[in-house]
Design a protein around this motif. Structure first.
Motif, PDB file in Angstrom:
ATOM      1  N   GLY A 332       0.665  -1.328  -0.454  1.00  0.00           N
ATOM      2  CA  GLY A 332      -0.096   0.026  -0.044  1.00  0.00           C
ATOM      3  C   GLY A 332       0.721   1.137  -0.045  1.00  0.00           C
ATOM      4  O   GLY A 332      -0.204   2.423   0.258  1.00  0.00           O
ATOM      5  N   VAL A 333       1.820   0.777  -0.125  1.00  0.00           N
ATOM      6  CA  VAL A 333       3.073   2.710   0.533  1.00  0.00           C
ATOM      7  C   VAL A 333       4.012   2.619  -1.277  1.00  0.00           C
ATOM      8  O   VAL A 333       4.343   1.757  -1.769  1.00  0.00           O
ATOM      9  N   PHE A 334       3.461   3.938  -1.803  1.00  0.00           N
ATOM     10  CA  PHE A 334       4.133   3.754  -3.139  1.00  0.00           C
ATOM     11  C   PHE A 334       6.104   5.193  -2.531  1.00  0.00           C
ATOM     12  O   PHE A 334       5.721   5.970  -2.030  1.00  0.00           O
ATOM     13  N   LEU A 335       6.440   5.235  -3.642  1.00  0.00           N
ATOM     14  CA  LEU A 335       7.401   5.549  -3.595  1.00  0.00           C
ATOM     15  C   LEU A 335       7.084   6.818  -4.568  1.00  0.00           C
ATOM     16  O   LEU A 335       7.536   7.204  -5.356  1.00  0.00           O
ATOM     17  N   ARG A 336       7.630   8.090  -3.745  1.00  0.00           N
ATOM     18  CA  ARG A 336       7.310   9.432  -4.566  1.00  0.00           C
ATOM     19  C   ARG A 336       8.960   9.930  -4.240  1.00  0.00           C
ATOM     20  O   ARG A 336       9.214  10.698  -5.984  1.00  0.00           O
ATOM     21  N   LYS A 337       9.716   9.991  -3.950  1.00  0.00           N
ATOM     22  CA  LYS A 337      11.413  10.851  -3.929  1.00  0.00           C
ATOM     23  C   LYS A 337      12.250  10.343  -3.182  1.00  0.00           C
ATOM     24  O   LYS A 337      11.937   9.325  -1.717  1.00  0.00           O
ATOM     25  N   ILE A 338      13.268   9.887  -4.045  1.00  0.00           N
ATOM     26  CA  ILE A 338      14.969   8.917  -3.586  1.00  0.00           C
ATOM     27  C   ILE A 338      15.882  10.714  -2.932  1.00  0.00           C
ATOM     28  O   ILE A 338      16.124  11.078  -4.038  1.00  0.00           O
ATOM     29  N   THR A 339      15.776  10.996  -2.024  1.00  0.00           N
ATOM     30  CA  THR A 339      16.900  12.150  -1.472  1.00  0.00           C
ATOM     31  C   THR A 339      17.986  11.357  -0.951  1.00  0.00           C
ATOM     32  O   THR A 339      17.928  10.333   0.209  1.00  0.00           O
ATOM     33  N   ARG A 340      19.005  11.967  -1.868  1.00  0.00           N
ATOM     34  CA  ARG A 340      20.645  11.440  -0.600  1.00  0.00           C
ATOM     35  C   ARG A 340      22.172  12.354  -1.233  1.00  0.00           C
ATOM     36  O   ARG A 340      22.232  13.185  -1.266  1.00  0.00           O
ATOM     37  N   GLY A 341      22.863  12.248   0.311  1.00  0.00           N
ATOM     38  CA  GLY A 341      23.568  13.029   0.695  1.00  0.00           C
ATOM     39  C   GLY A 341      23.497  15.019   1.038  1.00  0.00           C
ATOM     40  O   GLY A 341      22.759  14.935   1.167  1.00  0.00           O
ATOM     41  N   ALA A 342      25.063  14.994   0.931  1.00  0.00           N
ATOM     42  CA  ALA A 342      24.407  16.543   1.723  1.00  0.00           C
ATOM     43  C   ALA A 342      23.746  17.256   1.002  1.00  0.00           C
ATOM     44  O   ALA A 342      23.575  18.283   1.355  1.00  0.00           O
ATOM     45  N   ILE A 347      17.685  10.821  -6.996  1.00  0.00           N
ATOM     46  CA  ILE A 347      18.169   9.490  -7.764  1.00  0.00           C
ATOM     47  C   ILE A 347      16.571   9.588  -8.432  1.00  0.00           C
ATOM     48  O   ILE A 347      15.812   8.867  -7.387  1.00  0.00           O
ATOM     49  N   PRO A 348      17.021   8.717  -9.279  1.00  0.00           N
ATOM     50  CA  PRO A 348      16.269   7.723 -10.200  1.00  0.00           C
ATOM     51  C   PRO A 348      15.378   6.701  -9.407  1.00  0.00           C
ATOM     52  O   PRO A 348      16.423   5.846  -8.764  1.00  0.00           O
ATOM     53  N   PRO A 351      13.098   0.084 -10.210  1.00  0.00           N
ATOM     54  CA  PRO A 351      13.228  -1.321  -9.541  1.00  0.00           C
ATOM     55  C   PRO A 351      14.871  -1.495  -9.192  1.00  0.00           C
ATOM     56  O   PRO A 351      14.474  -2.134  -7.595  1.00  0.00           O
ATOM     57  N   ASN A 352      15.592  -1.031  -9.596  1.00  0.00           N
ATOM     58  CA  ASN A 352      17.045  -1.752  -9.244  1.00  0.00           C
ATOM     59  C   ASN A 352      17.778  -0.922  -9.164  1.00  0.00           C
ATOM     60  O   ASN A 352      19.072  -1.112  -7.804  1.00  0.00           O
ATOM     61  N   THR A 353      17.133   0.387  -8.313  1.00  0.00           N
ATOM     62  CA  THR A 353      18.031   1.500  -7.228  1.00  0.00           C
ATOM     63  C   THR A 353      18.620   1.222  -6.034  1.00  0.00           C
ATOM     64  O   THR A 353      16.998   0.192  -5.871  1.00  0.00           O
ATOM     65  N   GLN A 354      19.140   0.996  -5.617  1.00  0.00           N
ATOM     66  CA  GLN A 354      19.691   0.881  -4.634  1.00  0.00           C
ATOM     67  C   GLN A 354      19.305   2.085  -3.563  1.00  0.00           C
ATOM     68  O   GLN A 354      19.899   3.042  -3.598  1.00  0.00           O
ATOM     69  N   ILE A 355      19.080   1.319  -2.030  1.00  0.00           N
ATOM     70  CA  ILE A 355      18.887   2.154  -1.089  1.00  0.00           C
ATOM     71  C   ILE A 355      19.740   2.038  -0.378  1.00  0.00           C
ATOM     72  O   ILE A 355      19.957   0.268   0.528  1.00  0.00           O
ATOM     73  N   TYR A 356      20.388   3.456   0.691  1.00  0.00           N
ATOM     74  CA  TYR A 356      21.020   2.938   1.832  1.00  0.00           C
ATOM     75  C   TYR A 356      20.598   3.832   3.309  1.00  0.00           C
ATOM     76  O   TYR A 356      19.932   4.825   2.774  1.00  0.00           O
ATOM     77  N   GLN A 531      22.011  17.112 -20.618  1.00  0.00           N
ATOM     78  CA  GLN A 531      21.931  17.149 -21.590  1.00  0.00           C
ATOM     79  C   GLN A 531      21.340  15.127 -21.524  1.00  0.00           C
ATOM     80  O   GLN A 531      21.137  14.983 -23.042  1.00  0.00           O
ATOM     81  N   GLY A 532      21.929  15.011 -20.833  1.00  0.00           N
ATOM     82  CA  GLY A 532      21.551  13.055 -20.322  1.00  0.00           C
ATOM     83  C   GLY A 532      19.290  13.197 -20.595  1.00  0.00           C
ATOM     84  O   GLY A 532      19.401  12.108 -20.705  1.00  0.00           O
ATOM     85  N   LYS A 533      19.437  14.109 -20.409  1.00  0.00           N
ATOM     86  CA  LYS A 533      17.393  13.976 -20.049  1.00  0.00           C
ATOM     87  C   LYS A 533      17.061  12.903 -19.735  1.00  0.00           C
ATOM     88  O   LYS A 533      16.174  12.521 -19.578  1.00  0.00           O
ATOM     89  N   SER A 534      18.131  13.200 -18.282  1.00  0.00           N
ATOM     90  CA  SER A 534      17.335  12.096 -17.423  1.00  0.00           C
ATOM     91  C   SER A 534      18.243  12.862 -15.719  1.00  0.00           C
ATOM     92  O   SER A 534      19.625  13.697 -16.055  1.00  0.00           O
ATOM     93  N   GLN A 535      18.063  11.927 -15.383  1.00  0.00           N
ATOM     94  CA  GLN A 535      18.690  11.769 -13.742  1.00  0.00           C
ATOM     95  C   GLN A 535      19.612  11.243 -12.874  1.00  0.00           C
ATOM     96  O   GLN A 535      20.023  10.443 -11.951  1.00  0.00           O
TER      97      GLN A 535
END
Length: 564
Positions: A332-342, A347-348, A351-356, A531-535
């Motif tokens: 029942g939970v959906f992910l909207r955003k991943i924020t990482r680092g100072a 982070i995109p 499915p294969n994005t790793q969480i730390y 330029q890559g049109k992507s995060q």
């Protein structure tokens, strides 16, 4: 009028500092295609101009703010730095070390050929590699050489001059090299590489596939058809009827009109109306073709909340989103955003994005579902303006005391300096915070203040103090410095791209992001993503940033030691 103004600034130098900050931040916000001088360089140049009238400021002022800045840097990158050195980010961490060595070597070569003294060399290094913080450690190292006061001051005054001349190409040139020249030089179509990476990490884009169900979700009502397959099933079993897609039954309107909150064990009956949440394409093209959709505003009025969770779970550390989605707490939970680092990199979501540990995840869902997910992943990152100032003061004190210790090796005195100690203290306590988030909270706004304003006050004092000799230095060394700055900026980046592609064999989609952050250049990363049109390039960012930013800062002291 001007004489009164100048006399006032000389009598009250604190006003000159705030004036430099105000002008610096105002001018620094202007950009062209995302590239500009930035607050640091603008503040330094403003301070140099103000310093032309001859203002004396106690060096203790810059020391206080520089310790605050370095601690904030370490605190922000601590989790990524420790993780990168320890395990998962080893290739990226090693790559960052190689790039940092190149970034140290190129300015030294330039200084040797040009015959620059220690001050010009340290400034050339800091500007060409856009690592302002290194100037503080270089200042400490020069002050410990035991030189006559006049000679030491000449070296320290030369440093901001060289920095100001070389920083412009260090910023703009880095972005152009990495985003515009690098990809064609290596035969890479950056946009196509990012698109390919997303497709591979999403395991395809089939209808209802995992890659399509991560963030575009809706809530719709469907009536269970007479004799339908779902009748008699538990909610979890019915949800599993849609393979490879994240759909959940949130509420049920029974045949008698009552509404129930659904759980995994809720049994579906004939005539029920189900409130189903999931990706729009799944609800429309998969469920919608086999079920009758209804408009039921009361049923669809599901209480939903968004919550930020600070990941601290050891079990979740290093897991992919696909793996985390299979855990019971993810229902029942959906992910909207991943924020990482100072620097709060987005982070995109693949499915294969790793969480730390240390990541901040923005989750959306029913309150009971998000509560379960937060409990499984870490702790809520509740908005708060309150910082643990007792922790900040104690941690900086401890680090500075350790840094002030002097060890003699073969008769040669070695020390971290108070600045180096504050940086290491930040790294250690930042990492501890990501594993034990029950102490040492510093809100992002406070970290930003310590980081940005701390550095810029340091720069303002340096610029004001160096002001009187700046003009003469530009006249005598300006063109030479600028050209050697181009050399010191370009050579490490070109070698880094080649090493990253042919030796470390990074994916083309993340190669340029890794180069940008190993060299600590934020402007370049922004242009690369554009330029890559992507995060996706940001995936090569965090570990290399943590290692690179730390080493490049320390090199400010090392470069003085090597050339002494």
């Amino acid at each position: 009028m001007f004489e009164w103004f100048a006399a006032t600034l000389r009598a009250y130098p604190e006003i000159a500092i705030f004036l430099a900050l105000g002008v610096g931040y105002y001018v620094g916000k202007f950009t062209i295609r995302g590239i500009g001088l930035g607050a640091v360089t603008s503040t330094l140049l403003a301070a140099v101009l103000i310093g032309q009238i001859g203002i004396t400021i106690s060096p203790n002022v810059k020391s206080v703010f520089f310790l605050m800045f370095l601690f904030a840097v370490g605190y922000g990158v601590g989790p990524q730095f420790v993780r990168g050195i320890a395990k998962d980010g080893v290739p990226q961490a090693l790559f960052a070390v190689v790039v940092c060595v190149l970034c140290l070597g190129a300015p030294i070569v330039a200084a040797k050929f040009a015959g620059y003294d220690l001050g010009y060399t340290a400034g050339l290094y800091a500007g060409s590699q856009t690592i302002s913080a290194s100037m503080g450690l270089a200042t400490d190292a020069i002050n410990r050489l035991g030189l006559p006061p006049e000679q030491a001051k000449a070296l320290l005054d030369a440093m901001p001059l060289a920095y100001g001349v070389t920083y412009i190409f260090g910023t703009v040139g880095s972005a152009i090299l990495l985003a515009l020249i690098g990809p064609p030089l290596l035969g890479i179509d950056l946009a196509a590489a990012c698109k390919s990476y997303e497709a591979r990490q999403s395991t395809g884009t089939a209808q209802g596939g995992a890659g399509s169900a991560w963030h575009r979700w809706e809530l719709r009502a469907f009536r269970v058809r007479p004799g339908g397959r779902a009748i008699g099933m538990r909610a979890a079993e019915a949800e599993a009827m849609v393979p490879d897609a994240r759909v959940f039954i949130a509420r049920i309107r029974r045949g008698n009109g009552t509404i129930e909150e659904a759980t995994t064990d809720t049994v579906i009956r004939d005539g029920d109306v189900l409130a189903v949440v999931g990706a729009r394409e799944v609800l429309v093209k998969v469920i919608g073709e086999a079920a009758q959709e209804l408009d039921d505003p009361e049923l669809l009025s599901v209480p939903v909340e968004g919550v930020d969770v600070y990941v601290t779970s050891k079990d979740a550390d290093g897991k992919t989103l696909a793996e985390l989605a299979k855990r019971p707490s993810a229902r029942g939970v959906f992910l909207r955003k991943i924020t990482r680092g100072a620097t709060a990199v987005s982070i995109p979501i693949l499915p294969n994005t790793q969480i730390y540990r240390g990541d901040i995840l923005t989750l959306v869902g029913r309150t009971q579902d998000t509560t379960a997910a937060v409990r499984d992943l870490g702790v809520p990152d509740r908005p708060s303006d309150v910082a643990d100032v007792a922790f900040i003061g104690g941690a900086i004190t401890l680090g500075a005391l350790v840094g002030a210790l002097v060890w003699k090796v073969g008769g040669v005195p070695l020390t971290l300096s108070t600045a180096g100690g504050a940086l290491i203290s930040g790294l250690v306590f930042g990492w501890l915070r990501s594993t034990k988030p029950f102490f040492g909270r510093i809100p992002p706004s406070t970290v930003w203040f310590m980081n940005s304003v701390g550095l810029n006050v340091f720069k303002a004092v340096v610029g004001i103090s160096a002001g009187p000799g700046f003009e003469n230095g530009v006249k005598t060394q300006g063109i030479s410095l600028f050209l050697w700055g181009i050399f010191a900026t370009s050579v490490p980046l070109i070698l880094a791209m080649l090493i990253g592609k042919f030796i470390f064999r990074f994916d083309p989609a993340i190669l340029f992001g890794a180069c940008a952050r190993a060299r600590s250049t934020t402007a370049a990363l922004g242009m690369i993503c554009e330029q890559g049109k992507s995060q996706v390039p940001a995936l090569g960012y965090t570990v290399t940033y943590a290692v690179g930013n730390t080493l490049l800062t320390i090199w400010g002291m090392v470069i003085i030691m090597l050339l002494t």
